[in-house]
Motif scaffolding. Structure first.
Motif, PDB file in Angstrom:
ATOM      1  N   SER A  87      95.499  63.028  28.058  1.00  0.00           N
ATOM      2  CA  SER A  87      94.286  63.844  27.919  1.00  0.00           C
ATOM      3  C   SER A  87      93.091  63.035  27.424  1.00  0.00           C
ATOM      4  CB  SER A  87      94.539  65.026  26.987  1.00  0.00           C
ATOM      5  OG  SER A  87      94.822  64.559  25.680  1.00  0.00           O
ATOM      6  N   TRP A  88      93.346  61.864  26.850  1.00  0.00           N
ATOM      7  CA  TRP A  88      92.234  61.045  26.360  1.00  0.00           C
ATOM      8  C   TRP A  88      91.370  60.517  27.490  1.00  0.00           C
ATOM      9  CZ3 TRP A  88      91.377  55.532  26.440  1.00  0.00           C
ATOM     10  CH2 TRP A  88      92.310  54.831  27.191  1.00  0.00           C
ATOM     11  N   SER A  90      89.895  62.270  29.668  1.00  0.00           N
ATOM     12  CA  SER A  90      88.842  63.223  30.018  1.00  0.00           C
ATOM     13  C   SER A  90      87.496  62.783  29.440  1.00  0.00           C
ATOM     14  CB  SER A  90      89.193  64.619  29.499  1.00  0.00           C
ATOM     15  OG  SER A  90      89.097  64.652  28.089  1.00  0.00           O
ATOM     16  N   GLU A  92      85.408  64.642  27.932  1.00  0.00           N
ATOM     17  CA  GLU A  92      85.251  65.253  26.611  1.00  0.00           C
ATOM     18  C   GLU A  92      85.854  64.363  25.523  1.00  0.00           C
ATOM     19  OE1 GLU A  92      86.542  69.298  24.179  1.00  0.00           O
ATOM     20  OE2 GLU A  92      87.330  68.948  26.181  1.00  0.00           O
ATOM     21  N   GLN A  93      87.026  63.834  25.772  1.00  0.00           N
ATOM     22  CA  GLN A  93      87.681  62.971  24.788  1.00  0.00           C
ATOM     23  C   GLN A  93      86.917  61.664  24.621  1.00  0.00           C
ATOM     24  OE1 GLN A  93      89.905  63.816  22.768  1.00  0.00           O
ATOM     25  NE2 GLN A  93      90.643  61.908  21.919  1.00  0.00           N
ATOM     26  N   ARG A  96      84.089  62.346  22.414  1.00  0.00           N
ATOM     27  CA  ARG A  96      84.533  62.499  21.028  1.00  0.00           C
ATOM     28  C   ARG A  96      84.745  61.131  20.382  1.00  0.00           C
ATOM     29  NH1 ARG A  96      88.424  62.048  17.800  1.00  0.00           N
ATOM     30  NH2 ARG A  96      90.018  61.462  19.283  1.00  0.00           N
TER      31      ARG A  96
END
Length: 125
Positions: A87-88, A90, A92-93, A96
């Motif tokens: 998921s990293w 993405s 969004e990640q 972040r």
């Protein structure tokens, strides 16, 4: 107590009794920043990083490959890359991680300023 080596004579240690907590915090912060820089670089080179990991026979080989050319990640960075879930990848990640990096860089600059002020007061009172 934190010790600093005196640049002109490495045999002399200067002990800082005023800011050991700040120096420890700065050290931890810089370690995390180092890891974040590696993670963000890996995000930018995702295809190459994923291919290198997929071609490795095991985790140790993948970590070693990430530490060599063309990547040159440190051991800590390579381990952090291998520990990140899928998921990293993405956007969004990645945002972040950039936000965390920027926040820590700002906090690090403030800590370095505070430590310099405390040392200046201690030495030049």
């Amino acid at each position: 107590m934190t010790s600093f080596r005196y640049a002109e004579d490495p045999g002399i240690a200067v002990h800082d009794l005023t800011a050991p907590g700040l120096v420890s915090e700065l050290s931890q912060l810089e370690g995390r920043l180092h890891v974040l820089r590696g993670l963000l670089d890996a995000v930018a080179r995702l295809g190459e990083v994923n291919q290198t990991i997929q071609w490795a026979s095991d985790r140790r080989e993948a970590a070693v490959s990430l530490q060599q050319e063309p990547f040159g990640y440190s051991r800590q960075q390579a381990e952090a890359i291998l520990d990140m879930p899928m998921s990293w990848q993405s956007a969004e990640q990645a945002n972040r991680l950039r936000h965390e990096r920027d926040s820590l860089a700002t906090r690090g600059a403030r800590l370095r300023e505070r430590i310099a002020e405390m040392l200046a007061l201690h030495w030049f009172g």
